[in-house]
Design an enzyme around this catalytic site. Structure first.
Site, PDB file in Angstrom:
ATOM      1  N   CYS A 336       1.747  42.659   8.759  1.00 43.18           N
ATOM      2  CA  CYS A 336       1.410  44.028   8.358  1.00 43.18           C
ATOM      3  C   CYS A 336       0.492  44.031   7.145  1.00 43.18           C
ATOM      4  O   CYS A 336      -0.317  44.943   6.973  1.00 43.18           O
ATOM      5  CB  CYS A 336       2.676  44.823   8.077  1.00 43.18           C
ATOM      6  SG  CYS A 336       3.737  44.115   6.800  1.00 43.18           S
ATOM      7  N   HIS A 887       6.963  46.120   3.352  1.00 40.86           N
ATOM      8  CA  HIS A 887       6.185  46.446   4.548  1.00 40.86           C
ATOM      9  C   HIS A 887       4.938  47.207   4.123  1.00 40.86           C
ATOM     10  O   HIS A 887       4.988  48.056   3.235  1.00 40.86           O
ATOM     11  CB  HIS A 887       7.022  47.284   5.511  1.00 40.86           C
ATOM     12  CG  HIS A 887       6.289  47.663   6.767  1.00 40.86           C
ATOM     13  ND1 HIS A 887       5.825  46.722   7.667  1.00 40.86           N
ATOM     14  CD2 HIS A 887       5.922  48.879   7.256  1.00 40.86           C
ATOM     15  CE1 HIS A 887       5.210  47.347   8.670  1.00 40.86           C
ATOM     16  NE2 HIS A 887       5.267  48.656   8.438  1.00 40.86           N
TER      17      HIS A 887
END
Length: 949
Positions: A336, A887
């Site tokens: 990510c 994230h």
């Protein structure tokens, strides 16, 4: 579900596991030596392959040298799986059902990862295993050439999936075909599927449901024709009414108005430089092994120039419509960080336009600082895929492979810093696309009093002479750097380029600092004073806070020092010293001294004590450092005797004199009580600390009879000790080369009975960590405040010392930054991650950044540019969670739609503009507002419609 044969052949029943292993190993080694384009490889499920690996290695040590790990992320296999595997079962790799209108054969899942879900076996290895075990289904894939030189081999696991639309009947079918197949083969298969004759069929590049190019060059590959995954191909059936000339398809056929007369651009696949084949047969727990085959590149590198598409005689780029840009990136495993940075870059309008045109002519193939153009090619291909409208999420495997090849720090599947990746990409793309083929050597000159404008232009011209690329055009700016020598005050001005700005967040957060204050004129006992200061402030901030907290008089000043091991570590006299250099476990002392005296030296009283029961006659070598040094000022204009030093030290220590030690002095008990009363212990910057409760009686101070003689020794210029108890009237020669007069006092047990020296011991730390308490939420931090903190003057750290041309020495100078030349795209990195000692921290500070009209005019030192410097936010990355397990996502504004979207790996969703701001914002992307559009209220300037060139 596709039919799976589960029958198990018994042809290998006579072979032991070790014999199976040796047979497959030998077959794999032979296949490795003879790999070439056109070979067939087969997918086999990782689960079955791992079972077989464990089975054939159950009696073998896991130390074979000719094998490397197939997967870093496969599931471990327990001892219960050591029985012989049953038939090969690839059912977990394929979809349960295949569409009836599909001619694509057995379809595998779109999100499979090599090493995690499957391994690739050479044709010979698959045949042998299938002979022994049977099963299926068979999933064959071809080896194709790729890369710039077309000598790199890769297995095409995902051939092109194309939608064939037959007009005018409206029939459709889905096919799978290699991108290395020719347009002629596509034409043949279309005729076969729809049962048509070749002469009555034309096929069109129908990307985005628009006719883009007539596909009539039958020898051209689909790769060179820029055919994309999941795009539409129009199969047009001609009749005598709409066919002109004998060729029929050679004419321009009108469809929905007009035909876009544009040719397709060249797209080179940036694939792996090596062909990975499974054949390694030793295994460790939880991981299989494979052989890695390096394919020799015997062909020479061709010219970067490629033949352009001559369809309709137009050379250009297929623009593909205006509905692109909403394509996600599959997460390959903790990628990510990469996906969010890539989405921001590919949605930078200047980059999107540049890489969708023919940028190959600008690739610098020989730049030793670049990646031989491979990074630019990989990024360009990925960008084109992401701008293809209507696409399914893209798996950036080829790009990640190139990234790991040139930047090993990003290899594997660990989480990394998105900003670090972004910095590498910008620098790597610049070097790959640098228009300067041979960088000249240019020696920079100092300003030497010349106007800033002249010097800045000279520095920028020198920079452009060596660095000229689309990255420089879009992202690079210039700032003015001013260095001041602390010794000779020499001012040096340089102008340096920047790619992005890293702004600190700590500057507006505060920290509490505890300092022990000594009043060395004997007027008060030492006391601890706690103040609140900016976390990234300077020593001047700390002194200012202490001045108010201690009610400093107009004729007094504070001398700040750092104490370590009972010695003065350093004088913190420079007001620009950063408070970040002072650790929480350090010990600070502030001495109240007079600021009216001229030509003074510091008298430093250093304490020593011996072992328990030491006598006054103990030698100097037996004493150890003790307590906290005391400091006072001595005037250099007066004659100083040994008796004067004795009196000064007695006065400094008088507040700690015990009452019973005063003997028969005519002093009241009240005065004694005041002399030894407890000091105030904790003050904030908003509360004054008065000396009324710790004031000392003048009677005690002036009564020499009450103050015992002290065993003092002075260190002269020859480092010899002089006993100050002798010859009290003798004049002391002050050292000429030192700013300090060093005095030692040796505290014997008898002397300690007369003075309470615990005030000199156990200094409080700057900050003492206690039980964790809930902190109030910090106030929002303005982006402008962060920018001011970045630009303000600060001293260089010791490792960045500057060479002063006037002093001819390296100095720890102070540095001031100013913006001078601003880029078209201003990238701002908010420094949320901090490192202190062995700890890592993430700052969750909310930064209030403007979405529209980010005005940096005030911060630009170049006053010749009278235009307002306004910027609009169009993209940003976010980081959620902690440093190791967070994230990344991206927020992107599609300028042609004037809408914001959230890009969370493969998931894309629309968001409101007010949802863009959060405490997770990490890297901000701003575009300059054009002058003529500066008054546009909604922040939409220069709307880029990507369907137009």
């Amino acid at each position: 579900m596709a039919e799976v044969s589960m029958c198990s052949s018994s042809s290998s029943s006579e072979l032991t596991p070790d014999e199976e292993r040796i047979v497959i190993r030998d077959i794999a080694l032979t296949a490795e030596a003879n790999s070439k384009e056109g070979d067939t490889f087969y997918l086999i499920t990782q689960r079955w392959w791992q079972h077989w690996i464990e089975y054939v290695n159950r009696d073998e040590p896991n130390n074979l040298n000719d094998a490397s790990s197939l997967s870093e992320h496969c599931d471990s296999v327990g001892t219960s799986t050591l029985k012989r595997p049953s038939g090969i079962d690839n059912s977990d790799l394929i979809y349960d059902a295949t569409s009836e209108d599909s001619n694509a054969g057995t379809e595998i899942h779109d999100t499979l990862l090599e090493g995690r879900d499957y391994v690739l076996l050479p044709h010979e290895v698959w045949n042998q295993l299938h002979t022994w075990y049977g099963g299926g289904p068979t999933l064959a894939r071809k080896v194709i050439s790729s890369g710039l030189s077309q000598t790199e081999l890769t297995v095409e696991v995902y051939p092109l999936r194309l939608q064939l639309l037959m007009m005018p009947k409206g029939d459709r079918s889905t096919i799978r075909i290699s991108k290395k197949e020719t347009i002629g083969e596509l034409h043949r298969r279309a005729c076969e599927i729809f049962d048509l004759k070749a002469e009555q069929v034309c096929i069109w590049d129908f990307y985005g449901r628009q006719k883009h190019a007539l596909m009539n060059d039958m020898d051209k590959t689909l790769d060179d024709a820029n055919v994309q995954m999941d795009q539409d191909i129009l199969v047009e059936v001609l009749n005598h009414a709409n066919a002109i000339g004998s060729g029929g398809c050679m004419s321009s056929v009108q469809y929905n108005g007009s035909l876009e007369k544009e040719a397709t651009s060249i797209l080179v696949e940036p694939s792996k430089s090596s062909l990975s084949i499974a054949g390694g047969l030793s295994a460790s727990k939880g991981a299989s092994k494979s052989y890695n085959t390096e394919i020799a590149q015997s062909q020479s590198l061709p010219s970067p120039a490629r033949e352009s598409d001559n369809a309709h005689g137009i050379v250009g780029v297929s623009t593909r419509g205006s509905t692109g840009g909403l394509t996600g990136l599959l997460n390959l495993g903790n990628t990510c960080f990469m996906n969010s940075a890539i989405q921001c870059l590919v949605h930078t309008p200047e980059f999107a336009r540049y890489f969708r045109e023919d940028y190959h002519q600008e690739i610098n193939w020989q730049n030793p600082l670049g990646m031989v153009g491979e990074l630019a090619l990989a990024f360009g291909e990925l960008l084109r895929k992401l701008w293809a409208p209507g696409r399914t999420p893209v798996a950036p495997r080829p790009f990640k492979a190139k990234l790991a090849r040139f930047a090993p720090q990003f290899s594997g599947y660990n989480q990394h810093d998105s900003q670090e990746l972004l910095a590498f990409l910008l620098d790597g793309l610049h070097e790959d696309l640098n228009r300067v083929k041979h960088k000249p050597y240019i020696k920079s000159r100092d300003a030497d009093g010349r106007p800033d404008e002249e010097v800045a232009d000279e520095y920028w011209a020198n920079h452009i002479a060596r660095n000229d690329s689309i990255i420089v055009d879009v992202c690079q700016g210039q700032y003015k750097s001013t260095l001041v020598c602390p010794v000779c005050n020499k001012v040096s001005v340089t102008f340096d380029p920047f790619m992005y700005l890293s702004l600190p967040l700590q500057s507006t957060t505060t920290r509490t600092m505890t300092v022990t204050v000594f009043t060395c004129d004997g007027s008060a006992l030492p006391y601890a004073c706690t103040v609140t200061v900016p976390k990234q402030g300077r020593c001047r901030d700390l002194i200012q806070a202490l001045t108010g907290a201690c009610s400093l008089k107009h004729n007094e000043k504070l001398l700040l020092v750092e104490i370590h091991n009972h010695l003065i570590q350093r004088f913190l006299e420079d007001p620009l010293i950063s408070l970040s250099t002072i650790k929480d476990d350090d010990h600070l002392v502030a001495y109240k001294t007079s600021k009216l005296l001229k030509k003074t030296k510091y008298l430093q009283l250093m304490h020593r004590h011996g072992e328990q029961g030491a006598s006054d006659k103990q030698t100097s070598s037996g004493w150890k450092p003790y307590g906290t040094p005391l400091v006072s000022l001595i005037s250099c204009d007066d004659e100083i005797t040994r008796g004067n030093i004795q009196t000064m030290v007695q006065k400094m220590l008088s507040p700690m004199l015990r009452s019973e030690s005063l003997g028969h002095a005519d002093v009241s008990d009240t005065s004694i009580s005041a002399a030894v009363s407890e000091p105030c212990l904790d003050l904030t910057s908003g509360e004054a600390c008065t000396d009324s409760n710790v004031s000392h009686s003048d009677d005690v101070t002036n009564s020499k009879a009450a103050l015992p003689k002290l065993p003092l020794q002075l260190v002269d210029e020859n480092n010899a000790f002089i006993d100050l108890l002798m010859e009290q009237e003798k004049i002391i020669k002050l050292p000429s080369t030192s700013t300090a007069i060093l005095i030692y006092i040796d505290w014997s047990q008898n002397l300690l009975e007369k003075y309470d020296t615990h005030y000199l011991e156990n200094l409080p730390e700057v900050f003492k960590y206690g039980p964790v308490t809930k902190k109030a939420r910090s106030e929002p931090l303005s982006l402008y405040t962060c920018l001011e903190a970045f630009l303000r003057e600060e001293p260089l750290v010791p490792e960045d010392m500057w060479y002063c041309p006037q002093c001819k020495e390296r100095r720890q100078a102070s540095k001031k930054l100013d913006l001078w030349r601003l880029p078209e795209v201003l990238v701002i990195h908010l420094k949320r991650f901090s490192y202190s000692r062995s700890m890592k921290h993430k700052l969750e500070t909310f930064v209030n950044f403007p979405v529209h009209d980010f005005d940096v005019t005030h911060y630009v030192a170049n006053k010749n540019n009278s235009q307002r410097q306004l910027y609009e936010l169009y993209a940003l990355t976010n980081h959620y969670g902690s440093m190791g397990s967070g994230h990344y996502t991206a927020h992107i504004k599609l300028l042609d739609e004037n809408k914001w979207y959230s890009f969370d790996d493969s998931h894309i969703s629309p968001i409101n503009e007010e949802d863009v701001k959060s405490s997770a914002a990490y890297v901000l992307f701003y575009r300059r507002v054009k002058t003529e559009d500066a008054n546009v209220s909604n922040g939409v300037q220069d709307n880029i419609v990507f369907s137009q060139k």
